[in-house]
Design a protein around this motif. Structure first.
Motif, PDB file in Angstrom:
ATOM      1  N   ASN A 187       0.839  -1.199   0.000  1.00 51.91           N
ATOM      2  CA  ASN A 187       0.000   0.000   0.000  1.00 51.91           C
ATOM      3  C   ASN A 187       0.870   1.244   0.000  1.00 51.91           C
ATOM      4  N   TYR A 188       0.335   2.291  -0.607  1.00 52.05           N
ATOM      5  CA  TYR A 188       1.093   3.533  -0.795  1.00 52.05           C
ATOM      6  C   TYR A 188       0.239   4.720  -0.374  1.00 52.05           C
ATOM      7  N   PRO A 189       0.777   5.600   0.495  1.00 55.01           N
ATOM      8  CA  PRO A 189       0.004   6.759   0.954  1.00 55.01           C
ATOM      9  C   PRO A 189       0.175   7.958   0.011  1.00 55.01           C
ATOM     10  N   LEU A 190      -0.919   8.527  -0.404  1.00 55.25           N
ATOM     11  CA  LEU A 190      -0.866   9.752  -1.204  1.00 55.25           C
ATOM     12  C   LEU A 190      -0.657  10.939  -0.270  1.00 55.25           C
ATOM     13  N   THR A 191       0.409  11.704  -0.514  1.00 54.53           N
ATOM     14  CA  THR A 191       0.731  12.871   0.319  1.00 54.53           C
ATOM     15  C   THR A 191       0.821  14.112  -0.556  1.00 54.53           C
ATOM     16  N   ASP A 192       1.043  15.256   0.073  1.00 54.51           N
ATOM     17  CA  ASP A 192       1.171  16.504  -0.676  1.00 54.51           C
ATOM     18  C   ASP A 192       2.290  16.435  -1.708  1.00 54.51           C
ATOM     19  N   ASP A 193       3.341  15.649  -1.421  1.00 53.63           N
ATOM     20  CA  ASP A 193       4.472  15.542  -2.349  1.00 53.63           C
ATOM     21  C   ASP A 193       4.093  14.862  -3.656  1.00 53.63           C
ATOM     22  N   ASP A 194       2.986  14.131  -3.670  1.00 55.88           N
ATOM     23  CA  ASP A 194       2.564  13.424  -4.882  1.00 55.88           C
ATOM     24  C   ASP A 194       1.711  14.290  -5.796  1.00 55.88           C
ATOM     25  N   PHE A 195       1.451  15.531  -5.403  1.00 57.42           N
ATOM     26  CA  PHE A 195       0.631  16.446  -6.194  1.00 57.42           C
ATOM     27  C   PHE A 195       1.380  17.768  -6.380  1.00 57.42           C
ATOM     28  N   PRO A 196       1.102  18.502  -7.467  1.00 62.83           N
ATOM     29  CA  PRO A 196       0.230  18.102  -8.574  1.00 62.83           C
ATOM     30  C   PRO A 196       0.937  17.092  -9.479  1.00 62.83           C
ATOM     31  N   THR A 197       0.167  16.212 -10.050  1.00 67.62           N
ATOM     32  CA  THR A 197       0.716  15.222 -10.974  1.00 67.62           C
ATOM     33  C   THR A 197      -0.379  14.765 -11.918  1.00 67.62           C
ATOM     34  N   ASP A 198       0.012  14.386 -13.108  1.00 65.25           N
ATOM     35  CA  ASP A 198      -0.964  13.890 -14.076  1.00 65.25           C
ATOM     36  C   ASP A 198      -1.167  12.390 -13.956  1.00 65.25           C
ATOM     37  N   GLY A 199      -0.178  11.723 -13.359  1.00 68.07           N
ATOM     38  CA  GLY A 199      -0.255  10.276 -13.264  1.00 68.07           C
ATOM     39  C   GLY A 199      -0.041   9.798 -11.851  1.00 68.07           C
ATOM     40  N   LEU A 200       0.067   8.507 -11.710  1.00 67.69           N
ATOM     41  CA  LEU A 200       0.308   7.911 -10.399  1.00 67.69           C
ATOM     42  C   LEU A 200       1.708   8.248  -9.914  1.00 67.69           C
ATOM     43  N   PRO A 201       1.954   8.203  -8.602  1.00 67.23           N
ATOM     44  CA  PRO A 201       3.294   8.439  -8.078  1.00 67.23           C
ATOM     45  C   PRO A 201       4.310   7.511  -8.737  1.00 67.23           C
ATOM     46  N   ARG A 202       5.525   7.998  -8.865  1.00 69.12           N
ATOM     47  CA  ARG A 202       6.572   7.310  -9.628  1.00 69.12           C
ATOM     48  C   ARG A 202       6.776   5.870  -9.191  1.00 69.12           C
ATOM     49  N   ILE A 203       6.723   5.608  -7.887  1.00 72.42           N
ATOM     50  CA  ILE A 203       7.047   4.275  -7.383  1.00 72.42           C
ATOM     51  C   ILE A 203       6.009   3.229  -7.782  1.00 72.42           C
ATOM     52  N   VAL A 204       4.744   3.649  -7.946  1.00 72.70           N
ATOM     53  CA  VAL A 204       3.697   2.680  -8.287  1.00 72.70           C
ATOM     54  C   VAL A 204       3.234   2.791  -9.739  1.00 72.70           C
ATOM     55  N   ALA A 205       3.635   3.830 -10.440  1.00 75.10           N
ATOM     56  CA  ALA A 205       3.185   4.051 -11.817  1.00 75.10           C
ATOM     57  C   ALA A 205       3.445   2.867 -12.749  1.00 75.10           C
ATOM     58  N   PRO A 206       4.604   2.176 -12.658  1.00 75.11           N
ATOM     59  CA  PRO A 206       4.834   1.039 -13.559  1.00 75.11           C
ATOM     60  C   PRO A 206       3.872  -0.136 -13.319  1.00 75.11           C
ATOM     61  N   HIS A 207       3.137  -0.088 -12.213  1.00 77.68           N
ATOM     62  CA  HIS A 207       2.264  -1.204 -11.852  1.00 77.68           C
ATOM     63  C   HIS A 207       0.803  -0.750 -11.785  1.00 77.68           C
ATOM     64  N   ALA A 208       0.445   0.182 -12.647  1.00 74.55           N
ATOM     65  CA  ALA A 208      -0.884   0.799 -12.593  1.00 74.55           C
ATOM     66  C   ALA A 208      -2.006  -0.220 -12.720  1.00 74.55           C
ATOM     67  N   GLU A 209      -1.770  -1.281 -13.488  1.00 77.65           N
ATOM     68  CA  GLU A 209      -2.842  -2.263 -13.698  1.00 77.65           C
ATOM     69  C   GLU A 209      -3.164  -3.041 -12.427  1.00 77.65           C
ATOM     70  N   ARG A 210      -2.297  -2.949 -11.409  1.00 70.73           N
ATOM     71  CA  ARG A 210      -2.551  -3.649 -10.149  1.00 70.73           C
ATOM     72  C   ARG A 210      -2.870  -2.683  -9.012  1.00 70.73           C
ATOM     73  N   CYS A 211      -3.071  -1.424  -9.333  1.00 68.63           N
ATOM     74  CA  CYS A 211      -3.387  -0.425  -8.303  1.00 68.63           C
ATOM     75  C   CYS A 211      -4.896  -0.357  -8.058  1.00 68.63           C
ATOM     76  N   PHE A 212      -5.243  -0.136  -6.795  1.00 65.63           N
ATOM     77  CA  PHE A 212      -6.641   0.008  -6.400  1.00 65.63           C
ATOM     78  C   PHE A 212      -6.725   1.179  -5.423  1.00 65.63           C
ATOM     79  N   GLY A 213      -7.639   2.115  -5.675  1.00 62.08           N
ATOM     80  CA  GLY A 213      -7.730   3.316  -4.854  1.00 62.08           C
ATOM     81  C   GLY A 213      -8.808   3.247  -3.791  1.00 62.08           C
ATOM     82  N   LEU A 214      -8.480   3.745  -2.606  1.00 64.76           N
ATOM     83  CA  LEU A 214      -9.470   3.891  -1.529  1.00 64.76           C
ATOM     84  C   LEU A 214      -9.751   5.365  -1.302  1.00 64.76           C
ATOM     85  N   THR A 215     -10.998   5.649  -0.997  1.00 68.04           N
ATOM     86  CA  THR A 215     -11.392   7.000  -0.636  1.00 68.04           C
ATOM     87  C   THR A 215     -12.338   6.918   0.557  1.00 68.04           C
TER      88      THR A 215
END
Length: 289
Positions: A187-215
């Motif tokens: 799991n990866y925490p979204l923080t202020d450092d991850d924004f602004p961005t057009d895509g997923l954070p660098r560390i998880v971006a290569p694995h986008a097909e396996r990412c699942f978001g919680l809100t």
């Protein structure tokens, strides 16, 4: 168990004593019993779990506790997963409503399979399949290493990567999937450092097909964070509103599935993740190292 139609409705406002009784760990009794009690949201229950009955725990002591609870009010409710016929008979003679979660089902299975169930206590939660056991232990180790974005090592092996703002339920959901299903979950925490961005954070971006978001809702997130850091910017409604909005925008832009944890249990969230990510059979396809 038949219920008389002449019995007046119970007063659900007074707490009812509930015992989860087992000759093993009590996990099965708690899980199934709690699932049944959840259908009565207006009722109040005083719950007690009694594991290892007849081994570590005295049957006489439990029967005495049931009688005391009955004398103080309504008959206690007992959810039992006990295989020993003698212990079951003692419980049935107590001043309690005993709901045997095993006996009827075992009888049906015996009839269907043409075999007699073993009477050895506590076998439901033994090691069982060693391959499955070691898979789950490896999954727990993986979850601990990759909790809260602590490590990017071997993310390619992850079955799913849960992405969410802090305190949205990432860690408990991760551990539940690891313990119960043997899945490799990061799991990866979204923080202020991850924004602004057009895509997923660098560390998880290569694995986008396996990412699942919680809100969640901003109000719920603020309440949860306030318990950890009261009266801080981190727990303020304005900050929580901003983080939830940014996270949901990110999920939509990157086309990853999302789920709100605001009103769902860990079990419910895990079931949705399993279904939407087609993960139910994934562990059986990967050999255990």
């Amino acid at each position: 168990m038949a219920v008389s139609t002449d019995t007046p409705p119970a007063d659900l406002t007074n707490p009812r004593s509930v015992f989860f009784v087992s000759d093993s760990t009590g996990i099965t009794a708690e899980t199934l019993g709690s699932a049944l009690l959840a259908n009565f949201p207006g009722a109040r229950f005083d719950r007690r779990t009694v594991p290892f009955l007849g081994n570590v725990t005295s049957v006489d002591a439990v029967v005495a506790d049931l009688r005391r609870a009955a004398a103080a009010g309504a008959a206690p409710i007992v959810f039992a997963t006990v295989k020993d016929a003698g212990i079951r008979s003692r419980l049935a003679g107590a001043a309690a409503v005993v709901i045997d979660l095993l006996a009827g089902h075992l009888t049906e299975l015996e009839a269907e399979l043409g075999a007699t169930a073993e009477t050895r206590a506590g076998q439901y939660h033994g090691l069982g399949d060693l391959e499955q056991y070691f898979r789950r232990m490896r999954a727990v180790e993986f979850a601990i290493e990759h909790d809260d974005g602590q490590s990017g090592r071997d993310l390619a092996s992850a079955d799913v990567i849960i992405v969410a703002p802090s305190r949205c339920g990432k860690t408990p959901t991760t551990m539940y999937l690891a313990l119960h299903y043997g899945l490799l979950v990061a799991n990866y925490p979204l923080t202020d450092d991850d924004f602004p961005t057009d895509g997923l954070p660098r560390i998880v971006a290569p694995h986008a097909e396996r990412c699942f978001g919680l809100t969640t809702t901003a109000l719920r997130l603020s309440q949860v964070r306030h318990e950890r850091r009261p009266n801080s910017t981190y727990s303020s409604l304005a900050q929580c509103t901003l983080e939830i909005r940014r996270a949901e925008d990110l999920y939509r832009r990157t086309h990853i599935p999302l789920l709100s944890s605001a009103t769902r249990s860990v079990e419910e969230m895990s079931a949705v993740i399993l279904q939407s990510m087609n993960l139910r059979d994934r562990p059986h396809e990967r050999p255990t190292p």
